[in-house]
Design a protein around this motif. Structure first.
Motif, PDB file in Angstrom:
ATOM      1  N   VAL A   1       0.208 -10.338   3.935  1.00 17.96           N
ATOM      2  CA  VAL A   1       1.224 -10.993   4.411  1.00 17.96           C
ATOM      3  C   VAL A   1       2.212 -10.618   5.358  1.00 17.96           C
ATOM      4  N   SER A   2       1.885  -9.079   5.381  1.00 12.60           N
ATOM      5  CA  SER A   2       3.003  -8.473   6.175  1.00 12.60           C
ATOM      6  C   SER A   2       2.519  -6.970   6.407  1.00 12.60           C
ATOM      7  N   LEU A   3       3.395  -6.418   7.358  1.00 10.46           N
ATOM      8  CA  LEU A   3       3.202  -5.072   7.847  1.00 10.46           C
ATOM      9  C   LEU A   3       4.330  -4.032   7.988  1.00 10.46           C
ATOM     10  N   HIS A   4       4.393  -2.930   7.548  1.00 10.92           N
ATOM     11  CA  HIS A   4       5.568  -2.010   7.688  1.00 10.92           C
ATOM     12  C   HIS A   4       5.240  -0.985   8.580  1.00 10.92           C
ATOM     13  N   PRO A   5       5.911  -0.754   9.732  1.00  9.75           N
ATOM     14  CA  PRO A   5       5.511   0.306  10.726  1.00  9.75           C
ATOM     15  C   PRO A   5       5.966   2.033  10.132  1.00  9.75           C
TER      16      PRO A   5
ATOM     17  N   LEU B   1       5.745  -6.103  -4.491  1.00  7.33           N
ATOM     18  CA  LEU B   1       6.401  -4.952  -5.297  1.00  7.33           C
ATOM     19  C   LEU B   1       6.342  -3.706  -4.496  1.00  7.33           C
ATOM     20  N   GLU B   2       7.347  -3.022  -4.378  1.00  5.78           N
ATOM     21  CA  GLU B   2       7.419  -1.700  -3.582  1.00  5.78           C
ATOM     22  C   GLU B   2       7.945  -0.751  -4.531  1.00  5.78           C
ATOM     23  N   LEU B   3       7.132   0.281  -5.070  1.00  5.94           N
ATOM     24  CA  LEU B   3       7.708   1.381  -5.845  1.00  5.94           C
ATOM     25  C   LEU B   3       7.406   2.859  -5.064  1.00  5.94           C
ATOM     26  N   TYR B   4       7.989   3.536  -5.215  1.00 10.10           N
ATOM     27  CA  TYR B   4       7.854   5.038  -4.776  1.00 10.10           C
ATOM     28  C   TYR B   4       6.887   5.670  -5.642  1.00 10.10           C
ATOM     29  N   ARG B   5       5.869   6.682  -5.151  1.00 13.68           N
ATOM     30  CA  ARG B   5       4.919   7.025  -6.124  1.00 13.68           C
ATOM     31  C   ARG B   5       5.435   7.838  -7.416  1.00 13.68           C
ATOM     32  N   LYS B   6       6.465   8.354  -7.171  1.00 12.43           N
ATOM     33  CA  LYS B   6       7.255   9.198  -8.438  1.00 12.43           C
ATOM     34  C   LYS B   6       7.585   8.344  -9.367  1.00 12.43           C
ATOM     35  N   ASN B   7       7.716   6.965  -8.963  1.00 17.36           N
ATOM     36  CA  ASN B   7       8.468   5.954 -10.199  1.00 17.36           C
ATOM     37  C   ASN B   7       7.525   5.254 -10.901  1.00 17.36           C
TER      38      ASN B   7
ATOM     39  N   LEU C   1      -5.804  -0.899  -4.908  1.00 14.96           N
ATOM     40  CA  LEU C   1      -5.199  -2.304  -5.205  1.00 14.96           C
ATOM     41  C   LEU C   1      -5.919  -3.333  -5.297  1.00 14.96           C
ATOM     42  N   LEU C   2      -6.781  -3.693  -4.487  1.00 16.61           N
ATOM     43  CA  LEU C   2      -7.556  -4.851  -4.307  1.00 16.61           C
ATOM     44  C   LEU C   2      -8.595  -4.759  -5.488  1.00 16.61           C
ATOM     45  N   VAL C   3      -9.350  -3.567  -5.835  1.00 16.62           N
ATOM     46  CA  VAL C   3     -10.210  -3.514  -6.958  1.00 16.62           C
ATOM     47  C   VAL C   3      -9.556  -3.666  -8.350  1.00 16.62           C
ATOM     48  N   SER C   4      -8.452  -3.331  -8.202  1.00 13.74           N
ATOM     49  CA  SER C   4      -7.521  -3.620  -9.583  1.00 13.74           C
ATOM     50  C   SER C   4      -7.070  -5.172  -9.876  1.00 13.74           C
ATOM     51  N   GLY C   5      -7.409  -5.692  -8.950  1.00 14.42           N
ATOM     52  CA  GLY C   5      -6.944  -7.290  -8.917  1.00 14.42           C
ATOM     53  C   GLY C   5      -5.746  -7.949  -8.048  1.00 14.42           C
ATOM     54  N   ALA C   6      -5.231  -6.881  -7.250  1.00 11.87           N
ATOM     55  CA  ALA C   6      -4.172  -7.451  -6.454  1.00 11.87           C
ATOM     56  C   ALA C   6      -4.923  -8.436  -5.213  1.00 11.87           C
ATOM     57  N   SER C   7      -4.227  -9.496  -5.224  1.00 10.42           N
ATOM     58  CA  SER C   7      -4.609 -10.643  -4.269  1.00 10.42           C
ATOM     59  C   SER C   7      -3.762 -10.888  -2.928  1.00 10.42           C
ATOM     60  N   CYS C   8      -2.675 -10.031  -2.730  1.00 12.40           N
ATOM     61  CA  CYS C   8      -2.140 -10.219  -1.908  1.00 12.40           C
ATOM     62  C   CYS C   8      -1.338  -8.948  -1.523  1.00 12.40           C
ATOM     63  N   VAL C   9      -1.274  -8.295  -0.343  1.00  9.54           N
ATOM     64  CA  VAL C   9      -0.785  -6.916   0.012  1.00  9.54           C
ATOM     65  C   VAL C   9       0.233  -6.915   1.237  1.00  9.54           C
ATOM     66  N   GLU C  10       1.096  -5.955   1.323  1.00  7.30           N
ATOM     67  CA  GLU C  10       1.873  -5.649   2.401  1.00  7.30           C
ATOM     68  C   GLU C  10       1.180  -4.173   3.134  1.00  7.30           C
ATOM     69  N   ILE C  11       0.826  -4.292   3.893  1.00  6.09           N
ATOM     70  CA  ILE C  11       0.068  -2.820   4.533  1.00  6.09           C
ATOM     71  C   ILE C  11       1.264  -2.138   5.276  1.00  6.09           C
ATOM     72  N   PHE C  12       1.377  -0.852   5.030  1.00  2.33           N
ATOM     73  CA  PHE C  12       2.036   0.189   5.604  1.00  2.33           C
ATOM     74  C   PHE C  12       1.081   1.131   6.426  1.00  2.33           C
ATOM     75  N   ILE C  13       1.457   0.815   7.787  1.00  5.65           N
ATOM     76  CA  ILE C  13       0.812   1.779   8.527  1.00  5.65           C
ATOM     77  C   ILE C  13       1.497   3.078   8.721  1.00  5.65           C
ATOM     78  N   ASN C  14       0.746   4.290   8.537  1.00  3.96           N
ATOM     79  CA  ASN C  14       1.029   5.666   8.328  1.00  3.96           C
ATOM     80  C   ASN C  14       0.921   6.318   9.665  1.00  3.96           C
ATOM     81  N   THR C  15       0.193   6.156  10.511  1.00  3.87           N
ATOM     82  CA  THR C  15       0.198   6.738  11.931  1.00  3.87           C
ATOM     83  C   THR C  15      -0.623   5.841  12.929  1.00  3.87           C
TER      84      THR C  15
ATOM     85  N   THR D   1       0.949  -1.214  -0.045  1.00  6.36           N
ATOM     86  CA  THR D   1       0.007   0.141   0.021  1.00  6.36           C
ATOM     87  C   THR D   1       0.903   1.205  -0.048  1.00  6.36           C
ATOM     88  N   ALA D   2       2.130   1.273   0.203  1.00  8.14           N
ATOM     89  CA  ALA D   2       3.129   2.447   0.481  1.00  8.14           C
ATOM     90  C   ALA D   2       3.256   2.846  -0.893  1.00  8.14           C
TER      91      ALA D   2
END
Length: 261
Positions: free
Chosen positions: A60-64, A232-238, A22-36, A7-8
């Motif tokens: 599957v995973s979480l990023h703090p 897959l982890e891409l920055y928004r500018k990329n 992401l989910l509505v676009s077809g992703a079936s597996c995610v990592e969640i980035f908690i922002n606050t 989600t990052a």
């Protein structure tokens, strides 16, 4: 082996909106980035869990969001702060239990006074995670000591079975190292991967825009851990938009599907 997307990638869009897109676009597996902090509330976690179930998707995973404070929280000499930090990280682990995530991404410190000290502090967090059924995995981050494959090799040897590793390919490139060196350093402790393409145009590219040898990488990764999750982890500018992001995810998914027996 399973492919996912973070989600990052859509930051600073709110977490729940990023996840939905992401989910509505077809992703079936995610990592969640908690922002606050407010996103760690039980009610919010149950909302995320309900959305995952609605789309038959897996987290599957979480990023703090506190990753930038981990030097202060875990690697100072102030014992009370460490105790409070361990207590705070229970919020993440409880969130993960609600959404079904297993791997917790830990950046570690930028200037830890010794490897023995690192291992002692990391072990305390690792064992706390195990109480919740969570695996706390150290990520190689170029601005942290974990950005060195030699460092990862040493602490992996020191920690033995109490060590897990997240390989971030772009962070390896930023450290001036080949990502394959980290696979060799961590060995079977590699549990989770943050992946992107890289080449002349940058170190964080959509898949197909660079020269990274995905075939060789997945061959080696499969030997070490056929059950590894690859995010897959891409920055928004990329990337240009959600369609390019999902296209990269689909390419990743196909590459991993070819590795399945």
């Amino acid at each position: 082996m399973i492919a996912g997307i973070s989600t990052a990638c859509l930051f600073p869009k709110p977490l729940e909106e990023s996840l939905y897109d992401l989910l509505v676009s077809g992703a079936s597996c995610v990592e969640i980035f908690i922002n606050t902090h407010s996103e760690l509330k039980k009610s919010f976690a149950h909302g995320v869990s309900a959305m995952l179930k609605r789309f038959d998707a897996k987290c599957v995973s979480l990023h703090p969001f506190t990753c930038e404070m981990e030097q202060l929280m875990f690697f100072s000499d102030y014992e009370r702060r460490l105790a409070d930090s361990l207590e705070y990280y229970k919020h993440y682990f409880r969130f993960m239990n609600i959404v079904g995530a297993e791997y917790f991404v830990f950046h570690s410190g930028k200037s830890v006074k010794s490897k023995d000290f690192f291992c002692e502090r990391y072990s305390r967090l690792y064992r706390l995670g195990r109480e919740f059924g969570i695996t706390v995995a150290v990520e190689n981050v170029s601005r942290c000591q974990s950005g060195s494959s030699a460092y990862i090799k040493d602490i992996a040897s020191m920690l033995g079975n109490e060590f897990s590793f997240v390989l971030d390919t772009k962070q390896a490139v930023r450290s001036g190292e080949n990502p394959f060196k980290f696979l060799d350093a961590a060995g079977k402790a590699v549990k989770h991967v943050h992946i992107s393409d890289s080449g002349e145009l940058g170190d964080c590219l959509p898949i197909g825009r660079g020269r990274f040898d995905f075939r060789l990488f997945f061959d080696r990764l499969y030997e070490l851990n056929p059950n590894c999750s690859v995010i897959l982890e891409l920055y928004r500018k990329n990337f240009v938009g959600i369609s390019e992001l999902i296209s990269s995810y689909n390419k990743l998914n196909k590459m991993i599907e070819r590795k399945q027996p």
